[in-house]
Design a protein around this motif. Structure first.
Motif, short mmCIF file in Angstrom:
data_model
loop_
_atom_site.label_atom_id
_atom_site.label_comp_id
_atom_site.label_asym_id
_atom_site.label_seq_id
_atom_site.Cartn_x
_atom_site.Cartn_y
_atom_site.Cartn_z
N SER A 71 1.67 -10.81 7.28
CA SER A 71 2.84 -10.92 8.17
C SER A 71 3.70 -9.68 8.05
N LYS A 72 4.46 -9.47 9.09
CA LYS A 72 5.44 -8.39 9.03
C LYS A 72 6.52 -8.77 8.02
N ALA A 73 6.95 -7.80 7.23
CA ALA A 73 7.96 -8.08 6.21
C ALA A 73 9.27 -8.56 6.85
N GLY A 74 9.49 -8.17 8.10
CA GLY A 74 10.72 -8.55 8.77
C GLY A 74 10.88 -10.05 8.95
N VAL A 75 9.77 -10.81 8.94
CA VAL A 75 9.90 -12.25 9.19
C VAL A 75 10.12 -13.02 7.89
N LEU A 76 10.05 -12.34 6.75
CA LEU A 76 10.26 -13.06 5.49
C LEU A 76 11.72 -13.49 5.37
N SER A 77 11.94 -14.50 4.53
CA SER A 77 13.33 -14.89 4.26
C SER A 77 13.96 -13.86 3.34
N GLY A 78 15.28 -13.93 3.21
CA GLY A 78 15.98 -12.97 2.37
C GLY A 78 15.42 -12.91 0.96
N GLY A 79 15.17 -14.07 0.39
CA GLY A 79 14.66 -14.12 -0.97
C GLY A 79 13.27 -13.50 -1.07
N GLN A 80 12.44 -13.82 -0.08
CA GLN A 80 11.08 -13.26 -0.10
C GLN A 80 11.11 -11.74 0.04
N LYS A 81 12.04 -11.27 0.88
CA LYS A 81 12.16 -9.81 1.04
C LYS A 81 12.52 -9.18 -0.29
N GLN A 82 13.48 -9.81 -1.00
CA GLN A 82 13.91 -9.26 -2.27
C GLN A 82 12.75 -9.25 -3.25
N MET A 83 11.93 -10.32 -3.22
CA MET A 83 10.79 -10.36 -4.14
C MET A 83 9.79 -9.27 -3.79
N LEU A 84 9.61 -9.08 -2.51
CA LEU A 84 8.71 -8.00 -2.08
C LEU A 84 9.23 -6.66 -2.58
N ALA A 85 10.54 -6.47 -2.46
CA ALA A 85 11.11 -5.19 -2.88
C ALA A 85 10.90 -4.96 -4.37
N ILE A 86 11.02 -6.04 -5.15
CA ILE A 86 10.84 -5.90 -6.60
C ILE A 86 9.35 -5.75 -6.94
N ARG A 129 0.85 -1.21 0.00
CA ARG A 129 0.00 0.00 0.00
C ARG A 129 0.87 1.25 0.00
N LEU A 130 1.99 1.18 0.70
CA LEU A 130 2.90 2.32 0.72
C LEU A 130 3.42 2.61 -0.69
N ALA A 131 3.66 1.52 -1.43
CA ALA A 131 4.24 1.67 -2.75
C ALA A 131 3.22 2.19 -3.76
N MET A 132 1.93 1.96 -3.52
CA MET A 132 0.91 2.36 -4.50
C MET A 132 0.78 3.88 -4.48
N LEU A 133 1.08 4.48 -5.60
CA LEU A 133 0.95 5.94 -5.65
C LEU A 133 -0.52 6.32 -5.64
N ARG A 145 7.04 -4.68 -5.15
CA ARG A 145 6.57 -3.39 -4.67
C ARG A 145 6.77 -2.31 -5.74
N ALA A 146 7.91 -2.38 -6.41
CA ALA A 146 8.17 -1.37 -7.43
C ALA A 146 7.31 -1.61 -8.67
N PHE A 147 6.86 -2.83 -8.84
CA PHE A 147 6.09 -3.23 -10.03
C PHE A 147 4.61 -2.87 -9.88
N VAL A 148 4.21 -2.49 -8.67
CA VAL A 148 2.80 -2.29 -8.39
C VAL A 148 2.27 -1.04 -9.10
N ASN A 149 3.14 -0.09 -9.36
CA ASN A 149 2.73 1.08 -10.11
C ASN A 149 3.03 0.87 -11.59
N ASP A 150 2.35 1.66 -12.41
CA ASP A 150 2.53 1.51 -13.85
C ASP A 150 3.76 2.30 -14.28
N HIS A 151 4.93 1.91 -13.76
CA HIS A 151 6.15 2.65 -14.07
C HIS A 151 6.68 2.29 -15.45
#
Lengths: 372, 236, 256, 339
Positions: B132-147, B102-106, B149-155
């Motif tokens: 879940s809190k993002a802090g409990v994700l594994s490293g890979g899951q965090k990275q996927m979230l980070a990517i 939601r933070l990422a959605m402009l 998250r950027a994909f959620v907008n029509d960039h």
């Protein structure tokens, strides 16, 4: 050893140069002139107000310099430094007060007490400063200072509460003592105390300068620059921080003893209050952090301003007799301190001495470049 | 030839007194995934950060879709349609996965929520750990979230900084697959040290060294050019 | 050489950060007066291993012996005193002090006069002279009076090595000494390392990415991958090891 | 493999929750201890007083903790907002007194007058916050020393101006009729305004939690506390968020000041500084940036202050500093602080 026969290295040449000019340095002469002025001051200007300001400048120069040792050299921002000053002042006042009759040894007992109590507290505080984040420590030290203030304010049996403690000094330090004239000035307890304080402040100040110029001082500089590297060189940086904190705090408490001797009266607001702490902080900032000598200028500036700013009010009455707001504003001279705080931080962050040193260094660099 | 979506001309960037970028020249074509390669400290990450305005360029020009952006603040650059995936799996640990998105959605409208459906298909774990809190994700899951998250907008443009860092090979494979999917929709610029990943995503490549652009070309050519790889990438 | 205790010996050395095992059960032995290079892809745990050896980190499990003595529980300052000297991947000097002062501080630490606060530091002139001598060794003597942050990157790395030598360590841990250096500056560092090695009184461990450089200077090469020691052998043997090559390329793409 | 790490993560998460629960239980449980030497009736009175005091401190501390957590700014001018709020409320009450809304007023008018006071304080505090942030605090980002000096200076100026506008002396605050006096419930005397203080405090807490947990703005602020850079690159002007939070924090402090002045029935210019100390202790105990932490801390401080003040009056503040020191020794970042 072999180097002696060989051509001297640039480092050795530089050292020789420094050694040769050590008695002809302009800085040394400025210092000597300053001390001479302080010695001659009461004899030339026989005004109690002037002597009072000079004494306070000396004492607060030491307090500010000792604070600079902690703030400027170890980067620990404590707001409880004046607490040590107050502990010294109260040690002096209470030892005399509670024993009824002033005796000579009281001064030494007071100094020993001041050193002991502030030393132990400084170790404890330094321990906290390591344990918690810097900014936490600042807030904690503020709360601690406020606590000691309230203790002084409310522990009536010991400190006489907010009314404060009046006491007299023994022998020739006593205000009542007087014996003829000395070089034209009345030789009395005040004058003797003044010279005692002058001598003591000079010794304390030299002690601080010595500390900063010692190997410890160099390590402190390195810690400020890059603490991780210092550790990797094998320095236990925490020990250095504790040592300098204790040293600075002890010096501040001794200055407190001097302050109590001068006033013959101690109350919580004058030696433990947060405004006193702010004044000392302002002195260091005005003079320039990490310069030590800046403290003298800062202390002089603030003390002189404090002594004569209230006159502003009279001026306002004189100039604008009908504008009530102007008079009310003039009355609030702390307001101008607040403005000063902000202006100094924004426009003059390196302080007087710091800025001057920068300018000299830049000039030297320019000259050196021209030579090449 | 089409206009580049992003180009840098003679960009110099300092971090404190360190001269990190020493005249970088780059241009990126729309729709072509490009990889920035180079040794540690060559200035790859700083390039991305300079484009984003996080470490502003001291001189030079950054042109994004025909507009000079070198003086813009990071949030202004982001609003121009640039998604940024910082290194080290920089998701917000104390926020839930949902809140991260939601933070990422402009703007939170139907369109963005329909993009979420695509994201859930690409990264099923995001749905699984939605609350879940993002802090409990594994490293890979965090990275996927980070990517994601950027994909959620029509960039139009996605800058990804070292996604493979510190991740297990199997996770890296999954990442490659997802980024390859994303690159069909937006232009991707990737900074990567892992050559395996770089070569499986990139179409074009640039090599940076000591804050300068030293080589560029097609990824397919680089894969077979041992000399070049050894010279600039330390891959023997 | 065989009768001497190894300078470094680790036993099942492991450190975890959260769920991530950065160094995983590493058993490494370094013989006296040799140069061991540590290589591996990014994130393999090379710098973490150095941090463990120098005492910046405490291992989760396993032990570290330095010259036959258990040092696992000692902090960085103590290990420096025992003779472990470490350079950092990012240049790590005292930026606002002079070049000479940077080295002098290291000598002062070794001379153990750090806690003296009653004498002027000027009275320790022999330290200054030694510092200058060391600067001469790393070809930096002309810059002795400069403020360290005005040095070029390459000069700063040389200064760092001078600081390191001032500590007179028996074990030198060099973490990417040529990182961020322009190509012209690299040979000087290489020469310096070879000089130190030729004196045969110090042991060197070196993390480095420049493969050709490693091949020329190392006596042995250890390869880390994902925190594990996958290979530790003579340079020639390592260069032919297929597993190593694969690790170094990040998996997948083989030579050619 | 991925699922394995995920479950490991989940377990860790569960473990963290039990730890937090433990913190809560311990920090609640310890407050029954004074029952050993204080008789239950007095204890109940003290507890209500402590809760009320805690709620009021929380108003000031919540702003302080958010400003610190988000902006990394230690705002020592926070006490000035507090005292300005108190004086603005005092003036409004005096004005309303003229039209008979305070003394001898009905319940609705009494409540109305308090609400008006709070609104006025909210507006004045908020405006002061915006001006201070835009003019001065902005110059100091990244340097704690500068922040301390500049906000100190600003605090001195604001308090001195206050003395010019009003007076340097103590003033008595008239409490609106409906809040005067007390109820007696089972022998326990409960002052009415204390109840009002608890209600207002609880409302503010609920309000902050609602905004922080349920709105986009809350997400942005929480994200900003954790990582400003990421928030910026996602397209938010973090500077504007800073100004907003500073404004809200100042407004809350001013509201706290007004409530405090009615609570104590008197005001004086130094009250801001005194309260800032409490707020600082609370923020440290709770952990910087955590609103729930500062709530917990405020309640602790309020209760401890009242229990100790009853037993050994001069040591009341000392007890709070002791609590702070002990908590910092066990948890250097405070109860709910980031590690």
């Amino acid at each position: 050893m072999e180097n002696k026969t060989m051509q001297p290295t640039p480092v050795q040449i530089e050292r020789e140069n420094l050694h040769r000019v050590r008695f002809t340095r302009p800085a040394l002469w400025v210092q000597l002139v300053l001390v001479a002025c302080l010695i001659a001051g009461p004899l030339v200007v026989p005004s109690f107000r002037a002597m009072d300001v000079m004494t306070k400048v000396m004492i607060f120069a030491v307090v500010a310099a000792s604070y600079d040792l902690i703030l400027g050299y170890t980067g620990i921002l404590s707001l409880a430094h004046v607490t040590f000053f107050g502990i010294g002042a109260y040690s002096m006042a209470l030892v005399v007060f509670h024993s009824g009759q002033a005796a000579w040894y009281h001064i030494f007992v007071a100094m020993a007490l001041a050193v002991g109590i502030s030393g132990i507290l400084a170790v404890a505080l330094a321990f906290f400063s390591l344990r918690v984040k810097a900014i936490f420590f600042t807030m904690m030290s503020l709360a601690f200072a406020e606590f000691v203030f309230i203790l002084g304010d409310q522990w009536h049996d010991l400190t006489m509460g907010e009314d404060g403690v009046s006491f007299s000094l023994p022998g020739i330090f006593s205000v009542n003592w007087s014996d003829g004239t000395f070089l034209g000035a009345t030789l009395n307890g005040r004058l003797v105390t003044y010279y005692f304080i002058l001598a003591a402040s000079v010794i304390l100040f030299i002690g601080l300068v010595r500390f900063v110029r010692s190997p410890v001082g160099r390590v402190l500089k390195s810690v400020r620059d890059n603490e991780q590297r210092s550790t990797a060189l094998g320095y236990k940086t925490f020990h250095y921080k504790v040592l300098s904190n204790v040293f600075g705090s002890v010096v501040a408490s001794l200055a407190g003893v001097l302050f109590a001797m001068w006033l013959g009266y101690v109350n919580p607001t004058s030696v433990l209050g947060i405004p006193v702490m702010l004044n000392v902080l302002l002195m260091v900032i005005i003079g320039g952090m990490g310069t030590l000598y800046g403290s003298i200028m800062g202390a002089a500036f603030i003390q002189v301003a404090e002594a004569w700013l209230p006159d502003l009010q009279k001026l306002a009455v004189l100039l604008l007799p009908t504008v009530e707001v102007a008079q009310r504003l003039a009355e609030r001279w702390i307001l101008y301190f607040g403005i000063l705080f902000i202006l100094v931080v924004i426009f003059f962050p390196k302080g007087l001495v710091g800025t001057a040193r920068d300018m000299i260094a830049r000039r030297k660099l320019r000259l050196a470049q021209r030579d090449h | 030839m089409a206009e580049p979506i992003l180009s840098l001309a003679k960009v110099h960037t300092y971090i404190e007194q360190h001269h990190i970028l020493q005249g970088v020249d780059l241009s990126f074509m729309p729709g072509r995934a490009t990889v920035l390669l180079g040794r540690n400290g060559a200035g790859k990450s700083t390039t991305l950060r300079t484009v984003m305005g996080l470490t502003p360029a001291a001189s030079g020009e950054v042109i994004l879709k025909g507009q000079a952006v070198q003086a813009m603040k990071p949030y202004e650059v982001a609003k121009q349609g640039v998604g940024f995936v910082p290194e080290d799996q920089a998701v917000l640990y104390t926020l839930s996965v949902e809140e991260n998105f939601r933070l990422a959605m402009l703007s939170e409208n139907e369109k963005t929520w329909s993009r979420m459906e695509t994201i859930f298909k690409l990264f099923p774990d995001m749905k699984k750990f939605w609350r879940s809190k993002a802090g409990v994700l594994s490293g890979g899951q965090k990275q996927m979230l980070a990517i994601a998250r950027a994909f959620v907008n029509d960039h139009d443009l996605l800058l990804i900084d070292e996604p493979s860092k510190g991740l297990a090979p199997i996770v890296v494979d999954h990442l490659i697959e997802s980024i390859n999917h994303i690159k069909n929709h937006t232009t991707v610029i990737l900074v990567e040290q892992n050559f395996y990943m770089a070569s499986h995503i990139g179409v074009d490549y640039f090599i940076l060294d000591d804050g300068r652009t030293v080589h560029q070309g097609l990824m397919d050519d680089l894969v077979h050019d041992e000399g070049l790889k050894q010279k600039y990438l330390g891959i023997a | 050489m065989a009768n001497q205790a190894p300078v470094v010996q680790t036993k099942d050395l492991t450190i975890r950060f959260g769920g991530n095992v950065a160094v995983n059960a590493v058993n490494l032995t370094v013989e006296p007066f040799t140069l061991k290079a540590i290589i591996g892809p990014n994130g393999a745990g090379k710098t973490t291993l150095f941090n463990l050896l120098s005492g910046q980190y405490k291992p989760t499990s396993g032990s570290i012996m330095f010259k036959g003595r258990e040092v696992t529980g000692l902090g960085a300052a103590d290990r420096t005193r025992l003779g472990v000297g470490r350079s950092f991947q990012l240049t790590n000097i005292f930026p606002s002090l002079s070049v000479l002062e940077n080295v002098r501080l290291a000598l002062q630490s070794k001379a153990r006069v750090g806690m003296v606060f009653w004498r002027s530091y000027h009275s320790y002139s022999e330290l200054e002279d030694r510092a200058y001598e060391l600067l001469r060794q790393v070809l930096m003597e002309k810059r002795w009076a400069a403020e360290a942050n005005t040095l070029t990157h390459g000069e700063q790395r040389k200064l760092e090595i001078a600081i390191l030598l001032a500590l007179d360590p028996e074990l030198l841990l060099l973490d990417e000494p040529t990182a961020g250096m322009s190509l012209e500056e690299v040979p000087a560092i290489l020469e310096l390392i070879q000089q130190i090695k030729a004196a045969r009184n110090r042991t060197i461990m070196l993390v480095e990415h420049k493969f050709d450089m490693i091949m020329t200077v190392s006596d042995s090469i250890a390869v880390l991958k994902e925190g594990r020691l996958i290979c530790d052998d003579y340079p020639e043997a390592v260069a032919c090891n297929s597993e190593v090559l694969e690790a170094y390329l990040g998996g997948g793409v083989k030579n050619g | 493999m991925t699922t394995q790490t995920a479950t490991a993560g989940l377990q860790e998460h569960g473990g963290m929750d039990t730890k937090k629960l433990g913190v809560w239980i311990a920090s609640v449980g310890i407050w029954f201890l004074p029952l050993l030497w204080i008789d239950p009736t007095t204890y109940a009175v003290l507890t209500v007083a402590g809760l009320a005091m805690g709620m009021l401190i929380f108003l000031t501390a919540s702003g302080l903790t958010l400003i610190f957590g988000l902006m990394d700014v230690l705002n020592l001018a926070h006490g000035a907002f507090f005292v300005w709020g108190a004086y603005v409320g005092f003036s409004i009450l005096n004005g309303l007194q003229q039209i008979g809304w305070v003394e001898g007023a009905g319940a609705a008018q009494s409540i109305g007058s308090v609400v008006l006071c709070l609104l006025a304080a909210l507006v004045v505090g908020g405006l002061m916050g915006i001006v201070l942030e835009k003019m001065l605090v902005r110059l100091t980002y990244g340097s704690h020393l500068k922040q301390i000096l500049i906000t100190m200076g600003a605090s001195l100026i604001l308090v001195e101006i206050l003395k010019v506008v009003w007076s340097p002396n103590d003033e008595v605050v008239t409490v609106p009729q409906a809040f005067q006096g007390s109820w007696i419930v089972m022998d326990v005397i409960i002052t009415k305004f204390r109840v009002a203080a608890i209600v207002v405090g609880a409302l503010v807490l609920a309000g902050i939690q609602l905004v922080m947990m349920r709105t986009k703005l809350g997400i942005i602020v929480r994200a900003g506390v954790e990582n400003k850079e990421v928030v910026e690159t996602l397209g938010y002007n973090i500077r504007r968020v800073f100004t907003g939070v500073f404004c809200a924090g100042a407004a809350l402090a001013a509201v706290g000041g007004t409530m405090w002045s009615i609570f104590k029935e008197q005001i004086h210019p130094a009250m801001g500084e005194e309260n800032l100390i409490f707020a600082l202790i609370v923020v440290i105990i709770g952990g910087m940036g955590s609103v729930t932490g500062s709530f917990l801390g405020a309640i602790m401080v309020g209760l401890a202050y009242n229990y100790v003040a009853y037993t050994l009056p001069p040591l009341a503040l000392g007890a709070n500093i002791m609590i702070m020191a002990v908590i910092l020794l066990i948890r250097p970042t405070g109860l709910m602080g980031k590690e």
